[in-house]
Scaffold this motif. Structure first.
Motif, mmCIF file in Angstrom:
data_model
loop_
_atom_site.group_PDB
_atom_site.id
_atom_site.type_symbol
_atom_site.label_atom_id
_atom_site.label_comp_id
_atom_site.label_asym_id
_atom_site.label_seq_id
_atom_site.Cartn_x
_atom_site.Cartn_y
_atom_site.Cartn_z
ATOM 1 N N GLY A 29 13.349 111.721 -14.395
ATOM 2 C CA GLY A 29 13.419 112.733 -15.435
ATOM 3 C C GLY A 29 14.053 114.035 -14.977
ATOM 4 N N ASP A 30 14.535 114.073 -13.731
ATOM 5 C CA ASP A 30 15.106 115.292 -13.148
ATOM 6 C C ASP A 30 16.594 115.063 -12.870
ATOM 7 O OD1 ASP A 30 15.800 117.542 -11.716
ATOM 8 O OD2 ASP A 30 14.503 117.112 -9.998
ATOM 9 N N LEU A 31 17.448 115.594 -13.720
ATOM 10 C CA LEU A 31 18.888 115.380 -13.573
ATOM 11 C C LEU A 31 19.404 115.951 -12.259
ATOM 12 C CD1 LEU A 31 21.260 114.149 -15.160
ATOM 13 C CD2 LEU A 31 21.778 116.462 -15.958
ATOM 14 N N GLY A 32 18.817 117.062 -11.824
ATOM 15 C CA GLY A 32 19.234 117.684 -10.566
ATOM 16 C C GLY A 32 19.085 116.743 -9.387
ATOM 17 N N ALA A 33 18.031 115.938 -9.390
ATOM 18 C CA ALA A 33 17.801 114.993 -8.290
ATOM 19 C C ALA A 33 18.897 113.928 -8.257
ATOM 20 C CB ALA A 33 16.434 114.335 -8.438
ATOM 21 N N PHE A 34 19.373 113.501 -9.435
ATOM 22 C CA PHE A 34 20.460 112.514 -9.491
ATOM 23 C C PHE A 34 21.737 113.096 -8.902
ATOM 24 C CE2 PHE A 34 17.605 110.751 -12.657
ATOM 25 C CZ PHE A 34 17.752 109.388 -12.486
ATOM 26 N N LYS A 35 22.070 114.319 -9.308
ATOM 27 C CA LYS A 35 23.298 114.947 -8.829
ATOM 28 C C LYS A 35 23.229 115.227 -7.333
ATOM 29 C CE LYS A 35 24.566 117.052 -13.264
ATOM 30 N NZ LYS A 35 24.783 118.302 -14.014
ATOM 31 N N GLN A 36 22.070 115.668 -6.881
ATOM 32 C CA GLN A 36 21.896 115.960 -5.459
ATOM 33 C C GLN A 36 22.030 114.689 -4.617
ATOM 34 O OE1 GLN A 36 18.389 118.285 -4.610
ATOM 35 N NE2 GLN A 36 18.485 117.883 -2.414
ATOM 36 N N THR A 37 21.469 113.596 -5.127
ATOM 37 C CA THR A 37 21.545 112.327 -4.412
ATOM 38 C C THR A 37 22.982 111.827 -4.339
ATOM 39 O OG1 THR A 37 19.296 111.761 -5.118
ATOM 40 C CG2 THR A 37 20.699 109.941 -4.356
ATOM 41 N N LEU A 38 23.724 111.975 -5.440
ATOM 42 C CA LEU A 38 25.125 111.557 -5.439
ATOM 43 C C LEU A 38 25.929 112.375 -4.424
ATOM 44 C CD1 LEU A 38 27.411 109.872 -6.558
ATOM 45 C CD2 LEU A 38 27.701 111.561 -8.393
#
Length: 406
Positions: A105-114
């Motif tokens: 539910g945290d878009l920031g975590a997706f971008k950071q992981t990428l």
């Protein structure tokens, strides 16, 4: 008109999907919802419970405005290819945003992981190879390699199925250089693989299917977990065809294919690895049903899902040469629309960078023949005259149109 895209299977459409649709529309401040939906065979290598046409109806009566089919070449695939195909369709259809459900539910975590994995891609690839050499499956190698690299870094939990797909959606958006804005909403109450009902109103599609097959079909026991129209459509399908689709219905077809095909020909099937064809043939000689067959061929290296996808490709006689030449979608197959979706298409289709296909006979390119073949095989488990009707539907069925007021 502002459009939000969703990538779905709706196997079947349930209350969690209804929540996701409403949340997506609100998060994107969108006028229309465009769904890219898998056809008759799904990402985990399973036949859909009911046909893509009935699942299109489920989508439209429950809030989707346009349904495009995710072509077979992307639908029955690992997460990365599945995501790339689906995102390329949403991009071609002019979507402003893509909203997906996730455990995070945290878009920031997706971008950071990428960003994290992009900056360490060489190391990541090397770690994956190292773990594969130990005999673990590819998905397990991905997870272990990620854990090895990430350590104490605050990154996404990529052991969760919806997080994995969401990560691949964002990765695909970046690779396609798409202007689509990614959005995510937390999954509500039920997890993707839950086999038991977790709340009074929200359940996973897995648990709903299990309930359907565990109970007397006349008493499916799923009414509180699906919208009324979903239940109505499921009951109508059962009354018409006498069954829902599942792997055991296709077992004799698969067994026949394995036992009558030369091993050299089997090696040409997509996702077949050298030596695996002999294991499959031996298991087909010994097994009495699909479940027993799968238990015989399952190993530490080959996941159940990977093997099911391979079985679908064997059923449909899908060759490596047919699947390896196309990275992005080459057409938009329209399965259905609401009156609002029709208005959107009328206003925007001239800007689409892919051909819009509403009827198979009007589209002459070879790429769509995989979808046609899959539809034929999907109908083969039915008795006549339903078998013939379902096979012909692929050619005769126009896009379904449903008015929002109906």
């Amino acid at each position: 008109m502002k459009a939000v895209g969703v990538i779905v299977e709706y196997n079947p459409f349930h209350n969690g999907h209804a929540f996701h649709l409403q949340a997506s529309k609100e998060a994107a401040n969108a006028d229309v919802v465009i769904a890219v939906m898998s056809g008759n065979f799904l990402q985990r290598g399973e036949p859909a419970l009911v046909s893509k046409w009935v699942r299109t109806q489920m989508a439209l009566v429950n809030g989707v405005d346009i349904v495009f089919e995710l072509p077979y070449r992307f639908a029955v695939q690992k997460a990365e290819i599945f995501a790339t195909g689906a995102v390329s369709i949403l991009d071609a259809a002019g979507c402003d945003s893509l909203c997906f459900g996730s455990e995070s539910g945290d878009l920031g975590a997706f971008k950071q992981t990428l960003e994290f994995l992009t900056s360490r891609s060489a190391e990541y690839d090397e770690q994956i190879k190292t773990f594969i050499q130990t005999g673990v499956s590819y998905p397990k190698a991905l997870s272990l390699a990620f854990q090895q690299l990430s350590g104490s870094e605050h990154v996404l939990d990529l052991s969760k199925p919806n997080n994995i797909l969401g990560f691949q959606y964002i990765k695909a958006i970046k690779q396609l250089r798409s202007s689509i804005e990614p959005l995510t909403v937390s999954r509500k109450s039920a997890n993707y693989h839950d086999e038991h009902f977790a709340s009074d109103t929200i359940a996973s599609a897995t648990s709903i299917r299990k309930a359907i097959f565990s109970n007397d079909h006349e008493k499916m026991g799923i009414g509180q977990y699906v919208p009324d129209r979903t239940k109505d459509l499921l009951e109508e399908y059962l009354e018409r065809y006498g069954t829902f689709h599942h792997w055991e219905l296709y077992w004799q077809l698969l067994q026949f294919r394995l036992l009558q095909t030369n091993p050299n020909e089997l090696r040409d099937i997509y996702e077949m690895e050298e030596g695996l064809e002999n294991r499959l043939i031996q298991a087909a000689l010994e097994a009495q049903n699909f479940q027993e067959f799968m238990q015989k061929i399952k190993t530490k290296r080959y996941t159940w899902t990977r093997l099911q996808r391979l079985c679908v490709h064997i059923l449909t006689n899908t060759k490596k040469s047919e699947m390896n030449h196309l990275e992005n979608a080459s057409y938009l197959r329209l399965l259905g629309m609401s009156d609002l979706g029709k208005e959107y298409l009328n206003k925007t289709k001239k800007h689409f960078n892919l051909p819009l296909v509403s009827r198979i006979p009007s589209y002459k390119e070879n790429d769509i023949q995989l979808d046609v073949r899959a539809a034929r095989i999907y109908g083969m488990c039915l008795d006549e005259p339903h078998k013939k009707m379902m096979i012909q539907q692929e050619y005769k069925q126009p896009p379904i149109v449903i008015e929002k007021s109906s």
